[in-house]
Design an enzyme around this catalytic site. Sequence first.
Site, PDB file in Angstrom:
ATOM      1  N   LYS A  11       9.769   7.146  -5.498  1.00  0.00           N
ATOM      2  CA  LYS A  11       9.636   5.741  -5.076  1.00  0.00           C
ATOM      3  C   LYS A  11       9.333   5.688  -3.568  1.00  0.00           C
ATOM      4  O   LYS A  11       8.583   6.523  -3.073  1.00  0.00           O
ATOM      5  CB  LYS A  11      10.892   4.949  -5.440  1.00  0.00           C
ATOM      6  CG  LYS A  11      11.297   5.162  -6.904  1.00  0.00           C
ATOM      7  CD  LYS A  11      12.331   4.200  -7.373  1.00  0.00           C
ATOM      8  CE  LYS A  11      12.799   4.612  -8.765  1.00  0.00           C
ATOM      9  NZ  LYS A  11      13.544   3.590  -9.435  1.00  0.00           N
ATOM     10  N   GLU A 159      11.176   3.686 -20.449  1.00  0.00           N
ATOM     11  CA  GLU A 159      12.136   3.421 -19.377  1.00  0.00           C
ATOM     12  C   GLU A 159      12.741   2.033 -19.570  1.00  0.00           C
ATOM     13  O   GLU A 159      12.187   1.038 -19.073  1.00  0.00           O
ATOM     14  CB  GLU A 159      11.431   3.473 -18.019  1.00  0.00           C
ATOM     15  CG  GLU A 159      10.824   4.816 -17.701  1.00  0.00           C
ATOM     16  CD  GLU A 159      10.830   5.062 -16.198  1.00  0.00           C
ATOM     17  OE1 GLU A 159      11.459   6.031 -15.774  1.00  0.00           O
ATOM     18  OE2 GLU A 159      10.234   4.269 -15.461  1.00  0.00           O
TER      19      GLU A 159
HETATM   20  C1  PEP Z   1      12.412   5.563 -12.380  1.00  0.00           C
HETATM   21  O1  PEP Z   1      12.289   4.991 -11.315  1.00  0.00           O
HETATM   22  O2  PEP Z   1      11.413   5.796 -13.052  1.00  0.00           O
HETATM   23  C2  PEP Z   1      13.753   5.967 -12.804  1.00  0.00           C
HETATM   24  C3  PEP Z   1      13.909   6.395 -14.019  1.00  0.00           C
HETATM   25  O3  PEP Z   1      14.764   5.847 -11.872  1.00  0.00           O
HETATM   26  P1  PEP Z   1      16.295   6.333 -12.042  1.00  0.00           P
HETATM   27  O4  PEP Z   1      16.250   7.742 -12.604  1.00  0.00           O
HETATM   28  O5  PEP Z   1      16.851   6.302 -10.667  1.00  0.00           O
HETATM   29  O6  PEP Z   1      16.953   5.388 -12.974  1.00  0.00           O
END
Ligand code: PEP
Length: 246
Positions: A11, A159
């Site tokens: 990110k 996700e």
């Molecule tokens: C992401 O940003 O794609 C993600 C899965 O973040 P996290 O692992 O921090 O939940």
Amino acid sequence: MTTLYLIGNWKQHGSRASIAAFASQWSFEGHERLAVAIAPPFPYIGELGAALPNCLLAAQDCSIHEQGAHTGEVSVGMLADVGCRFVLVGHSERRVHHGETDELIGRKLAAVQAAGLTPVLCVGEDSATREAGDQNHAVRAQLGGALPAIASQLLIAYEPVWAIGTGLTATPDQVDDMHAVIKAEVNALLGGDSEIPVLYGGSVIPETAEALFGCPHVDGALVGGASLDPDSFAAIARSARNSLSD
Ligand code: PEP
């Protein structure tokens, strides 16, 4: 022969100093059927590639345009030029905070494929949708709205928005059920038995990785927060490696 994919999404985090520190601590022995990649912010892609030669490179987003008067945009040709193999497309943070629609995401996906790179199409329901029991319908709609006609060179990341950066990991059963739905839907949309790999993302940490990689429909993970720490990311990579039968 199954290949597993592990992609770290940094990110808007990182610096030249943090990349040097990451590289000095990163310790991981690769496997021919495990692809490990990191998506840093754009300015650090080259630096990361030089610092971590046993890691593939990914980008967090791309432009639909090849070049021209598009201030702030980065084309897929540029990403290919600096050595990227994967490009995240349609991450929920871009859908929610940058208003990306399925139509735009579909165009980005096609641009990535046309440049010979592999898009990672991110899909996932929010918490209200999960509470209402509508998650399968919502994810199918995202797939239908963005998928191109080309089945090859594509990864999908499931996700659930409620699990991203929240510490709430979906249970292995929830993940496996949704991955089966996604695989069936992709086959229905693209025709045939396309065997598109589906990664899970949402608060994956070393402690939850083994059970996730043990799920029959899970082909890898997209990891945010835990990918910033070299020891945690390497531990998740080792879980993935251990889940591969020799
Ligand atoms: C992401 O940003 O794609 C993600 C899965 O973040 P996290 O692992 O921090 O939940």
